[in-house]
Write a protein that holds these residues in place. Structure first.
Motif, PDB file in Angstrom:
ATOM      1  N   UNK A   1       1.038  -1.230  -0.148  1.00  0.00           N
ATOM      2  CA  UNK A   1       0.145  -0.084   0.152  1.00  0.00           C
ATOM      3  C   UNK A   1       0.969   1.297   0.040  1.00  0.00           C
ATOM      4  N   UNK A   2       2.007   1.237   0.372  1.00  0.00           N
ATOM      5  CA  UNK A   2       2.882   2.263   0.594  1.00  0.00           C
ATOM      6  C   UNK A   2       4.297   2.241   0.063  1.00  0.00           C
ATOM      7  N   UNK A   3       4.816   3.262  -0.503  1.00  0.00           N
ATOM      8  CA  UNK A   3       6.206   3.343  -0.983  1.00  0.00           C
ATOM      9  C   UNK A   3       6.874   3.304   0.350  1.00  0.00           C
ATOM     10  N   UNK A   4       8.001   2.494   0.171  1.00  0.00           N
ATOM     11  CA  UNK A   4       8.989   2.110   1.565  1.00  0.00           C
ATOM     12  C   UNK A   4       8.625   0.876   2.105  1.00  0.00           C
ATOM     13  N   UNK A   5       7.290   0.339   1.998  1.00  0.00           N
ATOM     14  CA  UNK A   5       6.711  -0.747   2.681  1.00  0.00           C
ATOM     15  C   UNK A   5       7.904  -1.837   2.391  1.00  0.00           C
ATOM     16  N   UNK A   6       8.458  -2.610   3.388  1.00  0.00           N
ATOM     17  CA  UNK A   6       9.307  -3.758   3.245  1.00  0.00           C
ATOM     18  C   UNK A   6       8.779  -5.003   3.575  1.00  0.00           C
ATOM     19  N   UNK A   7       8.752  -6.025   2.706  1.00  0.00           N
ATOM     20  CA  UNK A   7       8.370  -7.565   3.038  1.00  0.00           C
ATOM     21  C   UNK A   7       9.428  -8.517   2.802  1.00  0.00           C
ATOM     22  N   UNK A   8       9.418  -9.376   3.534  1.00  0.00           N
ATOM     23  CA  UNK A   8      10.512 -10.517   3.437  1.00  0.00           C
ATOM     24  C   UNK A   8       9.674 -11.812   3.175  1.00  0.00           C
ATOM     25  N   UNK A   9      10.112 -12.621   1.930  1.00  0.00           N
ATOM     26  CA  UNK A   9       9.330 -13.767   1.779  1.00  0.00           C
ATOM     27  C   UNK A   9      10.567 -14.829   1.571  1.00  0.00           C
ATOM     28  N   UNK A  10      10.407 -15.770   2.463  1.00  0.00           N
ATOM     29  CA  UNK A  10      11.523 -16.774   2.339  1.00  0.00           C
ATOM     30  C   UNK A  10      12.720 -16.217   2.310  1.00  0.00           C
ATOM     31  N   UNK A  11      13.059 -15.492   3.091  1.00  0.00           N
ATOM     32  CA  UNK A  11      14.425 -14.807   3.254  1.00  0.00           C
ATOM     33  C   UNK A  11      14.667 -13.876   2.234  1.00  0.00           C
ATOM     34  N   UNK A  12      13.877 -13.493   1.170  1.00  0.00           N
ATOM     35  CA  UNK A  12      14.123 -12.475   0.115  1.00  0.00           C
ATOM     36  C   UNK A  12      13.581 -11.235   0.675  1.00  0.00           C
ATOM     37  N   UNK A  13      14.249 -10.272   0.797  1.00  0.00           N
ATOM     38  CA  UNK A  13      13.930  -8.808   1.343  1.00  0.00           C
ATOM     39  C   UNK A  13      13.696  -7.991  -0.047  1.00  0.00           C
ATOM     40  N   UNK A  14      12.261  -7.370   0.143  1.00  0.00           N
ATOM     41  CA  UNK A  14      11.873  -6.414  -0.833  1.00  0.00           C
ATOM     42  C   UNK A  14      11.386  -5.433  -0.258  1.00  0.00           C
ATOM     43  N   UNK A  15      11.699  -4.093  -1.088  1.00  0.00           N
ATOM     44  CA  UNK A  15      11.421  -2.931  -0.658  1.00  0.00           C
ATOM     45  C   UNK A  15      10.421  -2.277  -2.043  1.00  0.00           C
ATOM     46  N   UNK A  16       9.403  -1.769  -1.591  1.00  0.00           N
ATOM     47  CA  UNK A  16       8.399  -1.549  -2.808  1.00  0.00           C
ATOM     48  C   UNK A  16       8.278  -0.003  -3.041  1.00  0.00           C
ATOM     49  N   UNK A  17       8.008   0.387  -4.116  1.00  0.00           N
ATOM     50  CA  UNK A  17       7.747   1.677  -4.492  1.00  0.00           C
ATOM     51  C   UNK A  17       6.427   1.748  -5.349  1.00  0.00           C
ATOM     52  N   UNK A  18       5.376   2.506  -4.710  1.00  0.00           N
ATOM     53  CA  UNK A  18       4.193   2.439  -5.254  1.00  0.00           C
ATOM     54  C   UNK A  18       4.027   3.339  -6.761  1.00  0.00           C
ATOM     55  N   UNK A  19       3.589   2.821  -7.654  1.00  0.00           N
ATOM     56  CA  UNK A  19       3.506   3.612  -8.810  1.00  0.00           C
ATOM     57  C   UNK A  19       1.927   3.718  -9.538  1.00  0.00           C
TER      58      UNK A  19
END
Length: 635
Positions: free
Chosen positions: A244-262
């Protein structure tokens, strides 16, 4: 109506098209081969052969049909498009960076596999379950039998989610073994786009991607963004985690992801993904090796180039200094910080320029057509391969910006209340001396190379006299030559599809996106809207029907009302009893979209009916579904 022209065979390029294409070979920087090096970098293996079949045996994808692209560019293909198609047809499993792998050349889009602690996170699982499964098998052949431990949809277009059931199952998602991540609003936009105007969009997509055209130098050579669309099974699993927000960080199975909403860029629901531990950035479809569409030729809501440019500035600010490779859901990656900054900056400036300059000329009184004929890209953008209009085009994108701000009306009163194409065509042809005279004059225009004018006047003859064989044949020849000269893959496909329809008859819709899975994910509101747009208004003028819908799993209750030719719905409590009540669950409710409202069919689908069931028959009688084979280049 099938053409009565004497031949359905393709014809050679006319001398003026051959000269135009030869001149482009001299003018454009074909000595720059960096894209070819990047497209081949990291190859681990290919599928041999690279054809995919469905369970019933029909071929849903055949990348080997593009093997002719290894040859020299023929006179019948714009050399710039030929170059792009050679790049896009490159197929196989590629290492983007250690831990990130892409399969390219197995559908219109790419699928990416990111290796985690115990398995793999799949990003954008293609358009069909068959091609997605084949891509996963190719990955496992070279990287081992790792389980799928997560799925990410970058945006709400069908070629980025519809193969999901080729890589995981609904059961695994429901059990929490495979989280599915997507940007805010994904499910609504993904479903609505393929249902509301889905029939018309899919029919026009048949022209846009040329999936029904023969492959070859005189036929389909690609679509610029990818080669074409797979024609397999379209699936959908709803997201379990919304970004939902830019900068939201989620880790799935050790994979770290930082998202940018566009949002409201290439798709209404879209996001970019940074992998900080891998110094890699996925730009989804907001930065690819082409000028993208602001208004796709298949039809869609006009996209916002101002937003698009602004978000790419944000991308550069957020991630460029901590990124060593950029990859996207189409085309090939870009490596190296300086190359990345230049690539993203060029893409940012491209959309910003189209937006700002169109508005400048709008405010000087120019119309969309005038702007499209006048405006050129700055030299630096024009000389960069990644800005060329292989998928979008400067011409139709500028008209889209005009449409976004000004709408269909250009302010000229003569255009306020025009005749339909057929009625206008009859009058034009009559004014110009009759069909035979117009065809004779159009033939002179064709032979002189004035193809745009020949198409304009011959189109009038075909709409006024659809049985006029000479007009149909010459218009088919005209579209064919326009296709041969087009740099834009989708323009070529549209022209050659028009040629095919005139010469051989209508060819239907090869890829249907409103699948059972799409329908099953309709929310009640989207479902009722989908029924409303099928109501034949005049046929329903005198009907007055009320239907109550009760959902036992959510406790929601809705009231549908058909009156004055309009089907409306509300969730507000109602005082009056409905004519009939439907009781079911939210998962079973979408069965209504199939159109069979007979009590037994509803009962078989798990929907109980109480009350006057004849009103359901009356509602079914006024539903008027779309036609997936409607004519496009004939009335």
């Amino acid at each position: 109506m099938t053409s009565s022209s004497s031949s359905s065979a393709s014809k050679p390029a006319q001398p003026f098209i051959a000269r135009q294409n030869a001149a482009l070979r001299e003018r454009l920087p074909f000595s720059d081969t960096q894209d070819f090096q990047d497209a081949a970098r990291g190859l681990l293996g290919r599928r041999e052969p690279n054809a995919v079949t469905a369970q019933d045996g029909h071929v849903v994808w055949d990348n080997d049909s593009y093997s002719f692209l290894t040859g020299e560019v023929p006179e019948t293909v714009n050399p710039s498009l030929w170059r792009q198609s050679q790049l896009v047809a490159e197929q196989g499993l590629f290492e983007v960076v250690e831990g990130i792998y892409q399969v390219r050349g197995l559908d219109l889009s790419n699928v990416t596999f990111v290796e985690g602690t115990t398995g793999i996170v799949v990003i954008d699982p293609l358009l069909s379950t068959e091609t997605a499964a084949a891509a996963l098998a190719l990955y496992r052949e070279h990287r081992g039998e790792r389980p799928v431990t997560g799925v990410v949809y970058t945006h709400s277009h069908v070629d980025h989610f519809a193969g999901v059931k080729g890589v995981t199952t609904q059961d695994d998602v429901d059990a929490g073994r495979v989280p599915v991540l997507a940007p805010e609003g994904f499910i609504e936009h993904a479903v609505a786009e393929n249902v509301y105007a889905g029939t018309a969009m899919a029919r026009r997509a048949a022209y846009m991607y040329g999936a029904a055209l023969a492959r070859g130098p005189q036929g389909q050579v690609g679509a610029g963004l990818g080669q074409t669309t797979a024609t397999g099974t379209v699936s959908l699993i709803a997201p379990t985690l919304e970004i939902t927000t830019t900068g939201q960080e989620e880790t799935v199975d050790g994979v770290r992801m930082v998202f940018q909403m566009a949002p409201d860029t290439e798709a209404p629901s879209e996001m970019l993904i940074h992998f900080p531990d891998l110094r890699a950035l996925c730009t989804a479809e907001d930065a690819t090796h082409t000028l993208h569409n602001l208004l796709t030729l298949r039809g869609a809501v006009v996209r916002d180039p101002h937003n698009w440019s602004r978000y790419l500035t944000e991308t550069i600010d957020l991630f460029a200094d901590s990124t060593d490779v950029v990859f996207a859901s189409h085309h090939w990656p870009t490596w190296g910080q300086e190359n990345i900054k230049r690539f993203l900056g060029i893409q940012r400036d491209l959309y910003g320029y189209l937006h700002d300059q169109t508005l400048r000329l709008i405010n000087k009184g120019w119309t969309g057509t005038e702007i499209a004929e006048h405006l050129q890209l700055p030299p630096v953008l024009e000389k960069t391969w990644s800005t060329h209009g292989y998928y979008g085009s400067v011409s139709h994108n500028l008209k889209a910006v005009y449409q976004r701000y000004m709408g269909w009306f250009d302010g000229n009163p003569a255009h306020l209340w025009q005749h339909t194409p057929t009625e206008a065509a009859k009058r034009y042809v009559d004014f110009m001396g009759g069909a035979d005279t117009v065809v004779d004059k159009a033939r002179a225009s064709f032979e002189s190379g004035d193809l745009r004018w020949a198409a304009e006047v011959l189109n009038h003859v075909v709409f006024a006299r659809p049985d006029h064989a000479a007009a149909r044949e010459l218009l088919a020849d005209t579209y064919e030559q326009l296709g041969y000269g087009a740099e834009n893959g989708t323009w070529r496909n549209f022209y050659l599809s028009g040629t095919a329809e005139l010469r051989q008859g209508q060819f239907g819709t090869p890829t249907v996106t409103a699948s059972a899975d799409i329908i099953a994910n309709l929310s009640p509101r989207l479902l009722f809207d989908a029924l409303a747009v099928q109501v034949n208004g005049p046929k329903a003028w005198d009907e007055h029907i009320t239907i109550a819908v009760a959902l036992t799993d959510t406790g929601e209750e809705y009231r549908l009302r058909l009156a004055n030719g309009v089907l409306t719905h509300t969730a507000a409590p109602q005082r009056d009893a409905a004519d009939v009540t439907l009781t079911t669950t939210s998962r079973r409710l979408p069965a209504l979209a199939l159109g069979n409202l007979m009590p037994q069919a509803l009962a078989d689908a798990g929907i109980r009916t109480d009350g006057d069931t004849s009103v359901l028959e009356r509602l079914a009688a006024v539903l008027d579904p779309g036609d997936s084979d409607f004519p496009i280049v004939t009335p």
